[in-house]
Design an enzyme around this catalytic site. Structure first.
Site, PDB file in Angstrom:
ATOM      1  N   CYS A 275       0.863  -1.181   0.000  1.00 38.06           N
ATOM      2  CA  CYS A 275       0.000   0.000   0.000  1.00 38.06           C
ATOM      3  C   CYS A 275       0.898   1.229   0.000  1.00 38.06           C
ATOM      4  O   CYS A 275       2.090   1.130   0.279  1.00 38.06           O
ATOM      5  CB  CYS A 275      -0.905   0.002   1.228  1.00 38.06           C
ATOM      6  SG  CYS A 275      -2.251   1.198   1.077  1.00 38.06           S
TER       7      CYS A 275
ATOM      8  N   TYR B 227      -3.266  -9.510  15.980  1.00 36.17           N
ATOM      9  CA  TYR B 227      -2.178  -9.057  16.855  1.00 36.17           C
ATOM     10  C   TYR B 227      -2.079  -9.939  18.108  1.00 36.17           C
ATOM     11  O   TYR B 227      -1.145  -9.805  18.881  1.00 36.17           O
ATOM     12  CB  TYR B 227      -2.386  -7.587  17.245  1.00 36.17           C
ATOM     13  CG  TYR B 227      -2.464  -6.680  16.030  1.00 36.17           C
ATOM     14  CD1 TYR B 227      -1.304  -6.151  15.468  1.00 36.17           C
ATOM     15  CD2 TYR B 227      -3.687  -6.387  15.418  1.00 36.17           C
ATOM     16  CE1 TYR B 227      -1.372  -5.347  14.341  1.00 36.17           C
ATOM     17  CE2 TYR B 227      -3.762  -5.586  14.293  1.00 36.17           C
ATOM     18  CZ  TYR B 227      -2.601  -5.065  13.757  1.00 36.17           C
ATOM     19  OH  TYR B 227      -2.661  -4.289  12.635  1.00 36.17           O
TER      20      TYR B 227
ATOM     21  N   LYS C 206     -12.049  -7.727   5.889  1.00 35.95           N
ATOM     22  CA  LYS C 206     -11.427  -6.901   6.925  1.00 35.95           C
ATOM     23  C   LYS C 206     -12.299  -5.704   7.226  1.00 35.95           C
ATOM     24  O   LYS C 206     -12.766  -5.072   6.279  1.00 35.95           O
ATOM     25  CB  LYS C 206     -10.065  -6.421   6.394  1.00 35.95           C
ATOM     26  CG  LYS C 206      -9.326  -5.478   7.311  1.00 35.95           C
ATOM     27  CD  LYS C 206      -8.115  -4.921   6.627  1.00 35.95           C
ATOM     28  CE  LYS C 206      -7.469  -3.914   7.560  1.00 35.95           C
ATOM     29  NZ  LYS C 206      -6.409  -3.193   6.946  1.00 35.95           N
TER      30      LYS C 206
ATOM     31  N   CYS D  36      -3.840   6.118   0.197  1.00 37.40           N
ATOM     32  CA  CYS D  36      -3.341   4.819  -0.276  1.00 37.40           C
ATOM     33  C   CYS D  36      -3.005   4.818  -1.762  1.00 37.40           C
ATOM     34  O   CYS D  36      -2.699   3.765  -2.336  1.00 37.40           O
ATOM     35  CB  CYS D  36      -4.365   3.727   0.035  1.00 37.40           C
ATOM     36  SG  CYS D  36      -4.770   3.626   1.782  1.00 37.40           S
TER      37      CYS D  36
ATOM     38  N   ARG E 254     -10.938   7.651   3.679  1.00 34.16           N
ATOM     39  CA  ARG E 254     -10.690   6.627   2.658  1.00 34.16           C
ATOM     40  C   ARG E 254     -11.964   6.095   2.011  1.00 34.16           C
ATOM     41  O   ARG E 254     -11.961   5.036   1.403  1.00 34.16           O
ATOM     42  CB  ARG E 254      -9.923   5.465   3.286  1.00 34.16           C
ATOM     43  CG  ARG E 254      -8.618   5.835   3.971  1.00 34.16           C
ATOM     44  CD  ARG E 254      -7.651   4.670   3.942  1.00 34.16           C
ATOM     45  NE  ARG E 254      -6.589   4.741   4.924  1.00 34.16           N
ATOM     46  CZ  ARG E 254      -5.564   5.597   4.896  1.00 34.16           C
ATOM     47  NH1 ARG E 254      -5.480   6.493   3.924  1.00 34.16           N
ATOM     48  NH2 ARG E 254      -4.632   5.567   5.833  1.00 34.16           N
TER      49      ARG E 254
ATOM     50  N   LYS F 148     -12.343  -4.899   1.870  1.00 37.53           N
ATOM     51  CA  LYS F 148     -11.797  -4.071   2.948  1.00 37.53           C
ATOM     52  C   LYS F 148     -12.701  -2.864   3.128  1.00 37.53           C
ATOM     53  O   LYS F 148     -12.866  -2.059   2.202  1.00 37.53           O
ATOM     54  CB  LYS F 148     -10.370  -3.639   2.610  1.00 37.53           C
ATOM     55  CG  LYS F 148      -9.773  -2.707   3.653  1.00 37.53           C
ATOM     56  CD  LYS F 148      -8.323  -2.406   3.381  1.00 37.53           C
ATOM     57  CE  LYS F 148      -7.784  -1.400   4.379  1.00 37.53           C
ATOM     58  NZ  LYS F 148      -6.387  -1.067   4.137  1.00 37.53           N
TER      59      LYS F 148
END
Ligand code: PBG
Length: 336
Positions: free
Chosen positions: A120, A317, A252, A130, A221, A199
């Site tokens: 990206c 994560y 996502k 992006c 975005r 996304k």
């Protein structure tokens, strides 16, 4: 009074019976750990909004990968913070950028680790979008087609450095086809493409943008990432990306989009990843730190829900934490 004839509780009576009839399983084999790499040496900068996560220099990232591998995590997803940013994000396709450097260093020490890279421009552009900007009737817009060339260059540089999986997250139209063509033309037909296909424009990316220093300097975005009110559009995005040559696709974020994960899995028989994003991590961590939620069981429950919805791969994560917890309490993830 009539007694029930169907007794569902029979199959819940003991742990052995429950384990026998269990459907979805969380496995370490399915987990991908995101890592944010920055320039320097012996640098580890904690990310305030994501307790337990840090930006790290390449040497620390290599150590982290060795540890992840020994814990049984099969894959990492690399994000980079460059030395400098400009209008075009040109440091992203330099061979000396932090990501190609990290790939080479990690590959040397961990030959079998699956190295995925996020492709990206937002971490590399001075404006934080992006893609490349273009003025149309006095308004700055993110230009689709000129961005494709930059993304292709980045993908080839990552492949040259030794990436196994290229994961474009920009959401420009046609990027999968353009990147596949560039990789094939450069002799990287074996490199896997994992498309961030569905996304969504999500506020759950907030902590990550702080972590990766990639927030847009103006606007948002929503002209390229998907509107979260829609799921038909996810099917269209994924169909096109598969036609253009994606090997695996992604939904996502994950937690607020389990319906999309399920629908995609039922529609397309291809490997499906979901990305449990920074905000999902931070909210569970914060509640756990307050003592309001039990971290281990809540995290495993949330991740198992993603598997049950249909995800084959989970980017989280918590990957390292889960691997550590499983060592201490094997029953958390009983198949390991
Ligand atoms: C880059 C990118 C983002 C994330 C992954 N790749 C941020 C964004 O789109 O603003 C989000 C990751 C996360 O929140 O954990 N485009």
């Amino acid at each position: 009074m009539a007694f029930p004839t169907h007794r569902l509780r029979r199959l819940r009576r003991t742990e052995k019976v429950r384990a026998m009839v269990r459907q979805a399983h969380l496995e370490l084999n399915d987990l991908v750990m995101p890592l944010i790499v920055r320039p320097g040496q012996r640098v580890s900068r904690p990310i305030v909004s994501m307790p337990g996560q840090a930006q790290m220099s390449v040497d620390f990232a290599v150590e982290e990968c060795l540890e992840l591998e020994s814990l049984g995590i099969p894959a990492i997803l690399l994000f980079g913070i460059p030395e400098y940013k400009d209008e075009r994000g040109s440091s992203a396709w330099s061979e000396d950028d932090v990501i190609p450097t990290a790939i080479r260093a990690i590959r040397q020490k961990c030959p079998d680790l699956i190295i995925m890279t996020d492709v990206c421009l937002c971490e590399y552009t001075s404006h934080g979008h992006c893609g490349l900007l273009r003025e149309v009737n006095g308004e700055m817009v993110v230009d689709n087609d000129s961005t494709l060339e930059c993304l292709s260059k980045i993908a080839v540089v990552h492949a040259q450095a030794g990436a196994d999986v290229i994961a474009p997250s920009d959401m420009m139209d046609g990027r999968i086809g353009a990147i596949r063509k560039a990789l094939d033309a450069s002799g990287f037909a074996q490199v896997i493409l994992l498309s961030y296909a569905a996304k969504y424009a999500s506020s759950f990316y907030g902590p990550f943008r702080q972590a990766a220093e990639s927030a847009p300097k103006f606007g948002d975005r929503r002209t390229y990432q998907m509107d979260y009110h829609n799921s038909d559009e996810a099917i269209r995005e994924i169909r096109l990306d598969l036609e253009e040559g994606a090997d695996m696709v992604m939904v996502k974020p994950a937690l607020a989009y389990l319906d999309v994960i399920q629908r995609v899995k039922q529609t397309f028989p291809v490997p499906l990843a979901c990305y449990s994003v920074s905000g999902e991590y931070s909210m569970l961590k914060a509640a756990a730190q307050q003592g309001w939620l039990d971290e281990r069981t809540c995290v495993v429950e949330a991740l198992t829900g993603m598997k049950r919805a249909g995800a084959d791969i989970i980017i989280t994560y918590f990957a390292k934490d889960v691997a550590e917890w499983v060592r201490q309490i094997p029953s958390l993830c009983p198949r390991e």
